[in-house]
Design a protein around this motif. Structure first.
Motif, mmCIF file in Angstrom:
data_model
loop_
_atom_site.group_PDB
_atom_site.id
_atom_site.type_symbol
_atom_site.label_atom_id
_atom_site.label_comp_id
_atom_site.label_asym_id
_atom_site.label_seq_id
_atom_site.Cartn_x
_atom_site.Cartn_y
_atom_site.Cartn_z
ATOM 1 N N HIS A 329 0.831 -1.212 0.000
ATOM 2 C CA HIS A 329 0.000 0.000 0.000
ATOM 3 C C HIS A 329 0.866 1.263 0.000
ATOM 4 O O HIS A 329 0.331 2.367 0.076
ATOM 5 C CB HIS A 329 -0.940 0.008 1.198
ATOM 6 C CG HIS A 329 -2.165 -0.821 0.987
ATOM 7 N ND1 HIS A 329 -3.316 -0.322 0.433
ATOM 8 C CD2 HIS A 329 -2.409 -2.130 1.228
ATOM 9 C CE1 HIS A 329 -4.227 -1.279 0.353
ATOM 10 N NE2 HIS A 329 -3.696 -2.385 0.824
ATOM 11 N N GLY A 330 2.180 1.083 -0.047
ATOM 12 C CA GLY A 330 3.078 2.227 -0.156
ATOM 13 C C GLY A 330 3.414 2.903 1.149
ATOM 14 O O GLY A 330 3.950 4.016 1.158
ATOM 15 N N HIS A 331 3.133 2.254 2.285
ATOM 16 C CA HIS A 331 3.428 2.841 3.593
ATOM 17 C C HIS A 331 4.684 2.191 4.189
ATOM 18 O O HIS A 331 4.631 1.437 5.160
ATOM 19 C CB HIS A 331 2.239 2.651 4.540
ATOM 20 C CG HIS A 331 0.961 3.242 4.047
ATOM 21 N ND1 HIS A 331 0.835 4.564 3.700
ATOM 22 C CD2 HIS A 331 -0.266 2.683 3.814
ATOM 23 C CE1 HIS A 331 -0.405 4.806 3.305
ATOM 24 N NE2 HIS A 331 -1.089 3.673 3.350
ATOM 25 N N ILE A 600 -10.121 7.220 -4.845
ATOM 26 C CA ILE A 600 -10.055 6.151 -5.843
ATOM 27 C C ILE A 600 -8.907 5.216 -5.466
ATOM 28 O O ILE A 600 -7.754 5.658 -5.342
ATOM 29 C CB ILE A 600 -9.859 6.708 -7.261
ATOM 30 C CG1 ILE A 600 -10.976 7.705 -7.606
ATOM 31 C CG2 ILE A 600 -9.802 5.577 -8.292
ATOM 32 C CD1 ILE A 600 -10.766 8.429 -8.920
ATOM 33 N N ILE A 601 -9.228 3.956 -5.288
ATOM 34 C CA ILE A 601 -8.221 2.968 -4.890
ATOM 35 C C ILE A 601 -8.002 2.018 -6.057
ATOM 36 O O ILE A 601 -8.937 1.362 -6.520
ATOM 37 C CB ILE A 601 -8.667 2.187 -3.635
ATOM 38 C CG1 ILE A 601 -8.905 3.167 -2.483
ATOM 39 C CG2 ILE A 601 -7.626 1.137 -3.249
ATOM 40 C CD1 ILE A 601 -9.654 2.557 -1.314
ATOM 41 N N VAL A 602 -6.773 1.975 -6.531
ATOM 42 C CA VAL A 602 -6.428 1.148 -7.687
ATOM 43 C C VAL A 602 -5.460 0.054 -7.239
ATOM 44 O O VAL A 602 -4.400 0.339 -6.678
ATOM 45 C CB VAL A 602 -5.781 1.987 -8.809
ATOM 46 C CG1 VAL A 602 -5.404 1.091 -9.988
ATOM 47 C CG2 VAL A 602 -6.710 3.110 -9.253
ATOM 48 N N HIS A 609 -2.607 1.831 -5.180
ATOM 49 C CA HIS A 609 -2.491 3.290 -5.293
ATOM 50 C C HIS A 609 -3.751 3.886 -4.673
ATOM 51 O O HIS A 609 -4.870 3.558 -5.101
ATOM 52 C CB HIS A 609 -2.392 3.731 -6.754
ATOM 53 C CG HIS A 609 -1.208 3.172 -7.485
ATOM 54 N ND1 HIS A 609 -0.019 3.867 -7.621
ATOM 55 C CD2 HIS A 609 -1.037 1.981 -8.113
ATOM 56 C CE1 HIS A 609 0.834 3.132 -8.315
ATOM 57 N NE2 HIS A 609 0.244 1.973 -8.618
ATOM 58 N N HIS A 610 -3.593 4.757 -3.693
ATOM 59 C CA HIS A 610 -4.731 5.441 -3.068
ATOM 60 C C HIS A 610 -4.708 6.902 -3.534
ATOM 61 O O HIS A 610 -3.827 7.681 -3.151
ATOM 62 C CB HIS A 610 -4.619 5.393 -1.538
ATOM 63 C CG HIS A 610 -4.750 4.006 -0.977
ATOM 64 N ND1 HIS A 610 -5.884 3.555 -0.349
ATOM 65 C CD2 HIS A 610 -3.879 2.960 -0.961
ATOM 66 C CE1 HIS A 610 -5.708 2.300 0.038
ATOM 67 N NE2 HIS A 610 -4.496 1.915 -0.326
ATOM 68 N N CYS A 616 -1.310 10.790 -4.895
ATOM 69 C CA CYS A 616 -1.343 9.330 -4.789
ATOM 70 C C CYS A 616 -0.443 8.873 -3.655
ATOM 71 O O CYS A 616 0.614 9.476 -3.407
ATOM 72 C CB CYS A 616 -0.890 8.675 -6.098
ATOM 73 S SG CYS A 616 -0.895 6.861 -6.024
ATOM 74 N N SER A 617 -0.854 7.807 -2.990
ATOM 75 C CA SER A 617 -0.087 7.288 -1.853
ATOM 76 C C SER A 617 1.309 6.829 -2.254
ATOM 77 O O SER A 617 2.212 6.754 -1.421
ATOM 78 C CB SER A 617 -0.836 6.117 -1.218
ATOM 79 O OG SER A 617 -1.030 5.071 -2.163
#
Length: 622
Positions: A329-331, A600-602, A609-610, A616-617
């Motif tokens: 999730h990119g965190h 939008i969550i892809v 990508h949030h 974007c995240s």
């Protein structure tokens, strides 16, 4: 005591087993010693020459020494010819995993029945000696004995564990020949075998023919579809199972949780969670970890963290799952925080933990942190790096543009290189336009996977970005010669509990007119907001106007437009893409999130990508 021993050479298709057994003469000469060592409560029983007393004695045996003592008395009193006693003795040896003694006894038995064969085949299978298990089964078939419903599941299990589909089909033929397919247990074993061998259609055919399907068989079939990338069918089967009145247990629930994770179906995830709560299933390590993965892959990292925090007991897999969730999730920073929490709780990281951690660093641009954790693996935790860890490091360095270091790492690594490693290097070459290194990576990839169209496509795209259209044409001709087809880009969106699929330029949806009208409306607003379509992502040698038209109807954009007209204002839009989201669609989605005030969550093939309020995240680092 006589030291004479008989050497028994048992010749079978699987080779020669050399087993040593005290001869009858030695045992008879040593009867007095044997009687002395048998535990006292068995002596009155063994003084009577009745089979049931020897069976009782065997059942009372506490260890292998007691079993051997009873074996001595069986021989002394001439009871070894009694098949009931011999079978029970054989079973006790097999149960204790003393296969040497078991096979020696088996080889000396003048009479054998189906129980004898079942015990011997099962004994080998249970200790993982599949070769001798198969060989004994072949011996059974050649002896003319009809295999029963107790022996066959052992052999089918070997086929399953060895992924030996050819042998599995032969065993299936034997089942049919002897009319045993009507037996639920044998049929369920075959369903399981075909499922584990990834031959889902054959498994489904057998499953559909079964008269009585128990919970285990339902669970196997649901899991098979989930494993073979058909999670939607898993959910259909789960609903059918409920309609049939079969009540899912915790194991079946974990299977459907995994199916929801693969499909990314948030609505179904919520329903499964409700079912778990209603049935008061405890959040143990297995179910809790599966739910963390489910919510994370459905795009709801907060729900995943909520499950994690509620779990009373967490093992290293649980911690690793939460680290991985934050990673894709990119965190990256939160993933590192979880890692330190894990260490503070006294749980030591393993191989999977470091794969999750390095992946998180790679997708968040945490270069120095990733390098530090990579060195920490062996120095602090004695975890040896495998190809997955090296793949993460190549990805980490490659994304950051440090391609020379990535190549040096690849060339210096001692472990065997696989397609994922070279794929990570090729992906980095795509980002930074390094054609020479891309060609090297593709050559290595084609040695490993010559039939994978994705490798040709990616190199072709790199050539296209550089304007080398002749090389693009060569790659496409090569694909045509080898009859390889590019995987089409597809996007899915869930609306009102139903999943819709879109492809590029798709006009098959019943509401296509409104979808394209929404895209046209968005186009005008986006232009005013400053969005400029990036035609560099159209990898075809065509006019600019044609390129704009091709960008306009990418599957992601169609799915988002449908989400805007089919869902309530202010609710998140969740879409799933089977490939990496393209750069233009990424920019488009950022602008759409800003002008519509929608989250939008892809979910693409690599990560989540949030998009929220124009950002974007991933921080545009993906």
């Amino acid at each position: 005591m006589l030291k004479l021993k008989n050497q028994i050479d048992l010749v079978a298709n699987h080779g020669i087993l050399r087993l040593y057994l005290f001869s009858t003469a030695a045992i008879m000469a040593d009867t007095r010693i044997a009687r002395t060592h048998i535990h006292k409560e068995l002596l009155p029983l063994l003084s009577r020459s009745r089979p049931k007393f020897y069976v009782t004695a065997l059942l009372s045996s506490r260890n292998i020494f007691h079993i051997r003592e009873v074996h001595a008395q069986v021989v002394v009193n001439g009871m070894l010819q009694n098949l009931t006693v011999a079978n029970k003795l054989l079973y006790m040896y097999a149960q204790r995993r003393v296969l040497g003694d078991a096979y020696a006894l088996f080889g000396g038995m003048g009479e054998r029945d189906s129980v004898t064969w079942s015990v011997m085949v099962g004994g080998f299978v249970n200790v993982g000696d599949f070769t001798n298990g198969f060989a004994t089964f072949r011996e059974l078939i050649r002896s003319g004995v009809t295999p029963d419903i107790y022996t066959l599941p052992f052999v089918i299990r070997v086929c399953r564990d060895m992924k030996d589909l050819k042998m599995g089909r032969l065993v299936h033929a034997i089942v049919l020949k002897h009319g045993l397919l009507a037996d639920n247990f044998a049929c369920a074993s075959l369903v399981d075998m075909y499922a584990k061998c990834k031959v889902v259609d054959d498994a489904r055919q057998l499953f559909d023919k079964m008269q009585n399907r128990d919970l285990v068989t339902w669970t196997v079939m649901i899991g098979a579809f989930a494993e073979c990338r058909n999670a939607d069918e898993s959910l259909v089967l789960f609903d059918w199972m409920i309609e049939e009145g079969v009540v899912p247990d915790k194991v079946a629930t974990v299977t459907i949780v995994n199916a929801c994770a693969k499909l990314g179906a948030m609505h179904r995830a919520r329903l499964v969670h409700y079912y778990i709560c209603r049935n008061k299933f405890s959040l143990d390590v297995i179910l809790g970890t599966a739910m963390i993965d489910m919510y994370a892959k459905c795009g709801c990292i907060d729900s995943a963290r909520g499950i994690f925090d509620r779990m009373q007991v967490k093992n290293v897999i649980t911690w690793s799952a939460m680290i991985a969730a934050y990673g894709y999730h990119g965190h990256g920073r939160k993933a590192i925080d979880i890692f330190h929490m894990m260490l503070n709780s006294g749980v030591s990281p393993n191989v999977i933990t470091f794969v999750s951690l390095l992946y998180a660093c790679s997708h968040s641009g945490l270069i120095e942190e990733g390098l530090w954790f990579f060195s920490l693996m062996w120095d602090e935790f004695a975890v040896r790096a495998d190809v997955k860890h090296y793949t993460c490091m190549v990805d980490l360095l490659g994304r950051a543009g440090r391609l020379d270091e990535a190549l040096e790492l690849v060339e210096s690594m001692a472990v065997e290189k696989d397609e994922r490693l070279w794929g990570a290097l090729l992906g980095a070459c795509r980002i930074h336009g390094n054609i020479d290194l891309a060609e090297k990576a593709v050559n290595s990839l084609l040695e490993l996977q010559p039939e994978n169209a994705g490798h040709y496509v990616l190199l072709s795209n790199i050539y296209a970005r550089a304007g080398r259209w002749k090389d693009v044409a060569k790659m496409r001709d090569l694909m045509s010669q080898r009859r390889l087809k590019k995987v089409p880009g597809l996007t899915w969106i869930e609306v009102d509990n139903k999943t819709y699929q879109f492809s590029t330029g798709d006009r098959t949806h019943p509401r296509s007119e409104k979808i394209y009208a929404m895209l046209e409306s968005l186009d005008k607003k986006l232009e005013l907001a400053g969005y400029v379509p990036d035609t560099n992502f159209v990898l075809h040698d065509v006019d600019e106007e044609v390129k704009l038209g091709m960008l306009y109807s990418h599957s992601e954009k169609l799915a988002i437009a449908f989400g805007l007209i089919a869902t309530a204002d202010g609710t998140p839009i969740r879409i799933t893409k089977n490939l990496r989201v393209c750069g233009d669609c990424h920019t488009f989605t950022k602008f759409v999130s800003a002008i519509t005030q929608r989250v939008i969550i892809v979910r693409d093939v690599n990560r989540f990508h949030h998009f929220r309020e124009g950002t974007c995240s991933c921080g545009d680092y993906w």
